[in-house]
Design an enzyme around this catalytic site. Structure first.
Site, PDB file in Angstrom:
ATOM      1  N   SER A   1       0.715  -1.140  -0.098  1.00 39.57           N
ATOM      2  CA  SER A   1       0.033  -0.032  -0.002  1.00 39.57           C
ATOM      3  C   SER A   1       0.887   1.442  -0.082  1.00 39.57           C
ATOM      4  CB  SER A   1      -0.824   0.156   1.123  1.00 39.57           C
ATOM      5  OG  SER A   1      -1.833   1.002   1.179  1.00 39.57           O
TER       6      SER A   1
ATOM      7  N   HIS B   1      -2.643  -1.290  -4.420  1.00 36.32           N
ATOM      8  CA  HIS B   1      -4.037  -1.121  -4.600  1.00 36.32           C
ATOM      9  C   HIS B   1      -4.473   0.210  -4.332  1.00 36.32           C
ATOM     10  CE1 HIS B   1      -4.721  -1.653   0.342  1.00 36.32           C
ATOM     11  NE2 HIS B   1      -3.947  -0.872   0.080  1.00 36.32           N
TER      12      HIS B   1
END
EC number: 3.4.21.92
Length: 193
Positions: free
Chosen positions: A98, A123
């Site tokens: 992330s 993501h």
């Protein structure tokens, strides 16, 4: 409670002990570990600014082992990495997920690496808000703006198209170190020094 190892140095004036992270900071090594949050981001930013003041021509090394975290805290680190004069080498040890992956990719081009068994995950940003419908709508619009900014910066650092980034960040997308290299998140997979 975590225990931080101490390092003892012999100098002409006697012995001096440092915690291991302070000793490594003298060698221009910063550890970005754990969840990216405001307190940690402030410490990382302070270390980056300190090392720039010490020697603006010498590279700074950031070792990353992070599951990700706050976008705003991560952007404070990212913007500082881009702002300072020294090149910033990033190295993934363990995981960069992330916001951790975003910061890994944000290192100086040609100076981003991962160890062979490191994992990288990209993501879309996560959001959660409760409240009145109008406030939920405002927060939804904000997270879409943040998503666009993150995608644009990832495209810039990886060489991937915005469309490809949007597709690849739609769900959790885990990569090996080699896959992260092929994708453009890192430039090298380091086996030995």
């Amino acid at each position: 409670m975590s225990v931080i190892p101490m390092v003892v140095e012999q100098t002409s004036r006697g012995e001096r002990s440092y915690d291991i992270y302070s000793r490594l900071l003298k060698e221009r090594v910063i550890f970005l570990t754990g969840e990216v949050e405001d307190r940690m981001a402030n410490l990382i930013v302070a270390q980056l600014l300190f090392l720039e003041a010490e020697d603006p021509a010498k590279d700074i090394n950031i070792y990353i082992n992070s599951p990700g975290g706050s976008v705003t805290a991560g952007m404070a680190i990212y913007d500082t990495m881009q702002f300072i004069k020294p090149n910033v080498r990033t190295l993934c040890i363990g995981q960069a997920c992330s916001m951790g992956a975003f910061l890994l990719a944000g290192g100086t081009a040609g100076k981003r690496a991962a160890l062979p068994h490191a994992r990288v995950m990209i993501h879309q940003p996560l959001g959660g808000f409760r409240g009145q419908a109008s406030d939920i709508q405002i927060h939804a619009q904000e997270i879409l703006k943040i998503k666009q900014t993150l995608n644009e910066r990832l495209a810039f650092h990886t060489g991937q198209s915005i469309e490809q980034i949007e597709q690849d960040t739609d769900r959790d997308n885990f990569m090996s170190a080699e896959q992260a290299k092929l994708y453009g998140l890192v430039d090298d997979v380091l086996i030995k020094r």
